[in-house]
Design a protein around this motif. Structure first.
Motif, short mmCIF file in Angstrom:
data_model
loop_
_atom_site.label_atom_id
_atom_site.label_comp_id
_atom_site.label_asym_id
_atom_site.label_seq_id
_atom_site.Cartn_x
_atom_site.Cartn_y
_atom_site.Cartn_z
N PRO A 1 0.83 -1.21 0.00
CA PRO A 1 0.00 0.00 0.00
C PRO A 1 0.86 1.26 0.00
N ASP A 2 0.31 2.35 -0.55
CA ASP A 2 0.99 3.65 -0.46
C ASP A 2 0.73 4.26 0.92
N HIS A 3 -0.40 3.86 1.50
CA HIS A 3 -0.82 4.44 2.78
C HIS A 3 -1.16 3.30 3.72
N LEU A 4 -0.77 3.44 4.95
CA LEU A 4 -1.10 2.42 5.94
C LEU A 4 -1.83 3.10 7.09
N VAL A 5 -3.04 2.61 7.38
CA VAL A 5 -3.85 3.17 8.45
C VAL A 5 -3.87 2.17 9.60
N LEU A 6 -3.48 2.61 10.78
CA LEU A 6 -3.44 1.70 11.93
C LEU A 6 -4.34 2.27 13.02
N ASP A 7 -5.35 1.50 13.41
CA ASP A 7 -6.30 1.98 14.41
C ASP A 7 -5.92 1.37 15.76
N GLU A 8 -5.43 2.20 16.64
CA GLU A 8 -4.99 1.77 17.98
C GLU A 8 -4.06 0.55 17.92
N PRO A 9 -2.94 0.67 17.21
CA PRO A 9 -2.09 -0.51 17.03
C PRO A 9 -1.35 -0.94 18.30
N PHE A 10 -1.40 -0.11 19.33
CA PHE A 10 -0.61 -0.43 20.53
C PHE A 10 -1.45 -1.02 21.66
N THR A 11 -2.75 -1.10 21.45
CA THR A 11 -3.62 -1.60 22.52
C THR A 11 -3.22 -3.01 22.92
N GLY A 12 -3.04 -3.21 24.19
CA GLY A 12 -2.74 -4.55 24.69
C GLY A 12 -1.30 -4.97 24.52
N LEU A 13 -0.46 -4.10 23.96
CA LEU A 13 0.94 -4.48 23.78
C LEU A 13 1.76 -4.06 24.99
N ASP A 14 2.67 -4.92 25.39
CA ASP A 14 3.58 -4.52 26.46
C ASP A 14 4.68 -3.63 25.87
N TRP A 15 5.54 -3.13 26.73
CA TRP A 15 6.50 -2.13 26.27
C TRP A 15 7.42 -2.63 25.17
N PRO A 16 8.02 -3.85 25.31
CA PRO A 16 8.88 -4.31 24.21
C PRO A 16 8.11 -4.49 22.90
N ALA A 17 6.89 -5.01 22.99
CA ALA A 17 6.09 -5.22 21.76
C ALA A 17 5.74 -3.88 21.12
N ARG A 18 5.44 -2.92 21.99
CA ARG A 18 5.13 -1.57 21.50
C ARG A 18 6.35 -0.97 20.79
N GLN A 19 7.51 -1.14 21.40
CA GLN A 19 8.74 -0.62 20.77
C GLN A 19 8.99 -1.31 19.44
N SER A 20 8.72 -2.60 19.39
CA SER A 20 8.95 -3.35 18.16
C SER A 20 8.03 -2.84 17.05
N VAL A 21 6.75 -2.64 17.37
CA VAL A 21 5.82 -2.12 16.36
C VAL A 21 6.23 -0.70 15.95
N LEU A 22 6.62 0.09 16.94
CA LEU A 22 7.07 1.46 16.63
C LEU A 22 8.29 1.47 15.71
#
Ligand code: ATP
Length: 232
Positions: A152-173
């Motif tokens: 995709p040219d555009h990626l829309v993420l709706d609350e992608p961090f919900t339920g993620l712990d800190w390392p998982a959040r950092q990984s997605v970020l």
């Protein structure tokens, strides 16, 4: 380019999106913030035709979404909250392959896209694992990979961090940062602006279905508490 013009969306008597106009430039990273019920999810669901406007228009690369739903869905990838509900394949590889297979691509092309998408979220070589056996953060990354496999040219993420712990959040970020650096535009819906703030080119704060604030992170920072958003 994503363009929203005077968009209105109603659910019965509730006006969830009330005359929103907004552009997302190619390569831009936009955060969409706002209190619960301010209309964020409803707004972004219009970006690839999951909802139809009651009034106004949504254009993807200049074409109204409803004129070419297939092109809009190829151009705008969506990653939802709780991807657990959205997996279509039992294994990581099957799930990520599903979209490209539906584009009618050759097996080789599908395989190449799956490999590229899994590498992009650092899940390379894990295509045979069962999605159900992965952690929440890994599942979130599978959902991102499934969207990326559509290129995709555009990626829309709706609350992608919900339920993620800190390392998982950092990984997605980290994955989002890498995508942004490679030129994918990102629209990130979140009520938690920590960490993701430094990725943003601009911020949209919604209130009661309207855009209450729009500007660079510096420009909107002081106004956030007034629209029910906790500053980062
Ligand atoms: N399927 C629906 N049917 C009826 N009303 C709905 C529906 N979805 C949302 N709404 C209403 O529309 C308004 C906007 O909801 P929306 O989910 O877009 O807000 P949001 O900013 O994403 O909220 P949250 O932060 O809680 O996810 C709210 O008043 C909500 O109750």
């Amino acid at each position: 380019m994503l363009s929203v013009r005077n968009l209105v969306h109603r659910y019965g008597d509730t006006v969830a999106v009330d005359g929103v106009s907004l552009d997302v430039a190619d390569g831009e990273c936009v955060l969409v913030a706002g209190a619960n019920g301010s209309g964020k999810t409803t707004l972004v669901r219009h970006f690839n035709g999951l909802l139809e406007p009651d009034e106004g228009d949504v254009l993807v690369n200049g074409t109204p979404v409803e004129d070419d739903l297939v092109a809009a869905r190829a151009s705008v990838g969506m990653v939802f909250q709780n991807p657990r509900d959205g997996f279509v394949g039992a294994t990581v590889g099957a799930d990520v392959a599903f979209g490209p297979e539906n584009l009618g691509l050759s097996r080789d092309e599908v395989d190449a896209r799956v490999e590229e998408a899994l590498d992009a979220v650092e899940l390379g070589g894990r295509g045979d694992e069962r999605v159900a056996d992965l952690s929440g953060g890994e599942q979130e990354r599978v959902a991102i990979a499934a969207a990326l496999a559509m290129r995709p040219d555009h990626l829309v993420l709706d609350e992608p961090f919900t339920g993620l712990d800190w390392p998982a959040r950092q990984s997605v970020l980290d994955r989002l940062r890498a995508l942004s650096e490679r030129g994918t535009s990102l629209v990130v819906v979140t009520h938690d602006l920590r960490d993701v703030w430094e990725l943003a080119d601009s911020v949209v704060a919604m209130r009661d279905g309207e855009v209450a604030l729009r500007g660079t992170p510096d420009e909107v920072l002081d106004g956030l508490p007034g629209v029910g958003v906790r500053p980062p």
